[in-house]
Design a protein around this motif. Structure first.
Motif, mmCIF file in Angstrom:
data_model
loop_
_atom_site.group_PDB
_atom_site.id
_atom_site.type_symbol
_atom_site.label_atom_id
_atom_site.label_comp_id
_atom_site.label_asym_id
_atom_site.label_seq_id
_atom_site.Cartn_x
_atom_site.Cartn_y
_atom_site.Cartn_z
ATOM 1 N N CYS A 17 -91.459 42.651 9.260
ATOM 2 C CA CYS A 17 -91.202 43.069 10.637
ATOM 3 C C CYS A 17 -89.988 43.983 10.751
ATOM 4 O O CYS A 17 -89.754 44.575 11.814
ATOM 5 C CB CYS A 17 -90.996 41.840 11.535
ATOM 6 S SG CYS A 17 -92.449 40.775 11.636
ATOM 7 N N ILE B 267 -90.433 47.513 12.198
ATOM 8 C CA ILE B 267 -90.571 47.843 13.621
ATOM 9 C C ILE B 267 -89.272 48.427 14.197
ATOM 10 O O ILE B 267 -89.304 49.494 14.819
ATOM 11 C CB ILE B 267 -91.041 46.607 14.413
ATOM 12 C CG1 ILE B 267 -92.474 46.249 13.988
ATOM 13 C CG2 ILE B 267 -90.984 46.861 15.919
ATOM 14 C CD1 ILE B 267 -93.020 45.014 14.647
ATOM 15 N N TYR C 105 -93.118 52.337 5.229
ATOM 16 C CA TYR C 105 -94.214 52.297 6.197
ATOM 17 C C TYR C 105 -93.784 52.947 7.515
ATOM 18 O O TYR C 105 -94.546 53.687 8.149
ATOM 19 C CB TYR C 105 -94.644 50.858 6.468
ATOM 20 C CG TYR C 105 -95.778 50.365 5.614
ATOM 21 C CD1 TYR C 105 -96.958 51.092 5.505
ATOM 22 C CD2 TYR C 105 -95.681 49.165 4.927
ATOM 23 C CE1 TYR C 105 -98.010 50.634 4.722
ATOM 24 C CE2 TYR C 105 -96.719 48.704 4.136
ATOM 25 C CZ TYR C 105 -97.884 49.438 4.042
ATOM 26 O OH TYR C 105 -98.912 48.987 3.263
ATOM 27 N N ALA C 106 -92.562 52.652 7.955
ATOM 28 C CA ALA C 106 -92.050 53.232 9.195
ATOM 29 C C ALA C 106 -91.975 54.752 9.087
ATOM 30 O O ALA C 106 -92.349 55.477 10.017
ATOM 31 C CB ALA C 106 -90.678 52.644 9.524
ATOM 32 N N ASN D 112 -95.509 56.116 9.246
ATOM 33 C CA ASN D 112 -96.095 56.024 10.583
ATOM 34 C C ASN D 112 -95.507 57.041 11.547
ATOM 35 O O ASN D 112 -96.231 57.606 12.381
ATOM 36 C CB ASN D 112 -95.912 54.614 11.142
ATOM 37 C CG ASN D 112 -96.811 53.598 10.474
ATOM 38 O OD1 ASN D 112 -96.544 52.400 10.509
ATOM 39 N ND2 ASN D 112 -97.891 54.047 9.852
ATOM 40 N N THR E 177 -95.273 52.766 17.320
ATOM 41 C CA THR E 177 -94.628 51.472 17.581
ATOM 42 C C THR E 177 -95.599 50.491 18.191
ATOM 43 O O THR E 177 -95.685 49.329 17.757
ATOM 44 C CB THR E 177 -93.419 51.662 18.513
ATOM 45 O OG1 THR E 177 -92.512 52.600 17.934
ATOM 46 C CG2 THR E 177 -92.710 50.344 18.738
ATOM 47 N N ASN F 194 -98.051 49.202 15.597
ATOM 48 C CA ASN F 194 -97.469 48.230 14.678
ATOM 49 C C ASN F 194 -97.268 46.871 15.340
ATOM 50 O O ASN F 194 -97.329 45.839 14.667
ATOM 51 C CB ASN F 194 -96.141 48.754 14.126
ATOM 52 C CG ASN F 194 -96.325 49.671 12.939
ATOM 53 O OD1 ASN F 194 -96.275 49.254 11.791
ATOM 54 N ND2 ASN F 194 -96.575 50.948 13.215
#
Length: 374
Positions: free
Chosen positions: A142, A145, A209-210, A213, A289, A292
């Motif tokens: 997490c 995020i 990953y962030a 994305n 966001t 996710n």
């Protein structure tokens, strides 16, 4: 005795509803704000992605537990090959500036970095399970995020409201509830061989990953979905293929192939291919966001299937966790983010419609939005 107003006798006021009527009006207002058609579509799209992730998790677990096959890079390589065959080849036959050769001439190095981030994010998260616990992976994953929100703030100029931060906190509370349910149900039985290394791998993977994305959101909204998928397919195939030969050639050589193992590989590849193909569509009408946050329920879907496939123990906390995550997700989507333009931009600042759910709002109110923009 009431005093008369300066303008004359006081006019009797209409009947004011009592506390029950006021509460009912408030609830109807909240219902109208939180459960609009736009938000319901966003929820449905997000859960479709969660089911795709669930498919990858179930097939991977079957391969690992029943057939002792641990080849995450090979599985990712097959997915990137499918993306290459469908989207990179499509770019090669397009004309003009959208052609594959034209894109590579202008910004090949940017897509090399994007492909590297995407491949390593997938690899690091899967590899982390060998070192740390399921709880650590679920919680630390997490971390992506807040990293995603920070990158969106500086790169995409997204501006959040207090409601968004509260919604994210609610979703993370739901994840904490899910982890607690795992512990109570006895799923947390792996102490990990080196927890510190595993936790670092999870944090790095979540951060990558962030990055992936945010780049995906920028490309699909500013350029095109085909360009993103085509470039990821091209460089993802090359990078994962090279890494595959370096780190997994012994594991692949030891696989005793049969039709069941082959079928599980095909199911994993199709689930991952659908995830990659549909996620840009969802991001284009919402944001990275919100997507996710929506896919936080993927672990819960995997658990529900695991009740029948792997004999997991059920806990009522799983239902509570799902409910809490969905409440936070709906709360986040109910308030669009504001989009701020950079200081040197000539484009007027948009304040009435944010980037979250922008595409869905334009579907419903295109004439009105166009007039307001003019």
């Amino acid at each position: 005795m009431e005093a008369a107003s300066p303008a004359g006798p006081r006019v009797p006021q209409p009947y004011a509803p009592g506390a029950a009527g006021a509460l009912g009006s408030l609830l109807r207002g909240l219902k109208g704000q939180l459960f609009t058609w736009n938000i319901l579509k966003t929820i449905a799209l997000g859960q479709m992605l969660s089911l795709c992730i669930c498919g990858t998790a179930i097939t991977s677990q079957f391969l690992a537990e029943k057939y002792k096959v641990n080849t995450p890079m090979l599985q990712s390589f097959i997915n990137y090959c499918l993306l290459f065959l469908f989207y990179t080849v499509t770019l090669a036959f397009q004309s003009g500036s959208d052609n594959l050769v034209s894109i590579l001439k202008r910004k090949w190095w940017k897509y090399v970095l994007l492909g590297l981030a995407d491949v390593e994010a997938n690899y690091l998260i899967v590899r982390a399970y060998q070192y740390t616990t399921l709880t650590s992976v679920q919680l630390l994953d997490c971390f992506g995020i807040p990293v995603l929100m920070a990158l969106s703030w500086f790169i995409l100029y997204a501006r959040y409201r207090a409601t968004h931060f509260i919604a994210v906190a609610v979703c993370l509370l739901g994840v904490g509830t899910m982890v607690g349910a795992d512990i109570l149900a006895g799923r947390e039985d792996n102490s990990g061989s080196n927890v510190l290394i595993g936790d670092i791998l999870v944090l790095l993977g979540a951060s990558l990953y962030a990055v992936s994305n945010v780049c995906e959101e920028y490309i699909v909204k500013k350029l095109s979905r085909q360009e993103f998928l085509g470039m990821v397919g091209l460089f993802g195939t090359v990078i994962s293929g090279i890494q595959l030969l370096i780190v997994e050639y012994k594991d692949i050589a030891g696989i005793r192939w049969d039709w069941k193992i082959a079928l599980l590989f095909v199911a994993f590849a199709l689930s991952m291919f659908c995830l990659y193909s549909f996620m840009p569509l969802v991001i284009k009408v919402t944001s990275a966001t919100s997507v996710n946050l929506g896919i936080l329920t993927a672990d819960l879907y995997s658990l529900f299937f695991g009740l029948f496939l792997f004999g997991y123990k059920f806990s009522g906390l799983y239902i509570l966790s799902f409910t809490v995550i969905m409440v936070g997700f709906v709360l986040y989507c109910s308030t669009p983010t504001r989009m701020a333009e950079p200081a040197d931009s000539d484009v007027p600042q948009v304040t009435s419609i944010g980037i979250d759910n922008l595409g869905l709002k334009l579907e419903e109110n295109l004439p009105e939005t166009h007039s307001a923009a003019l």
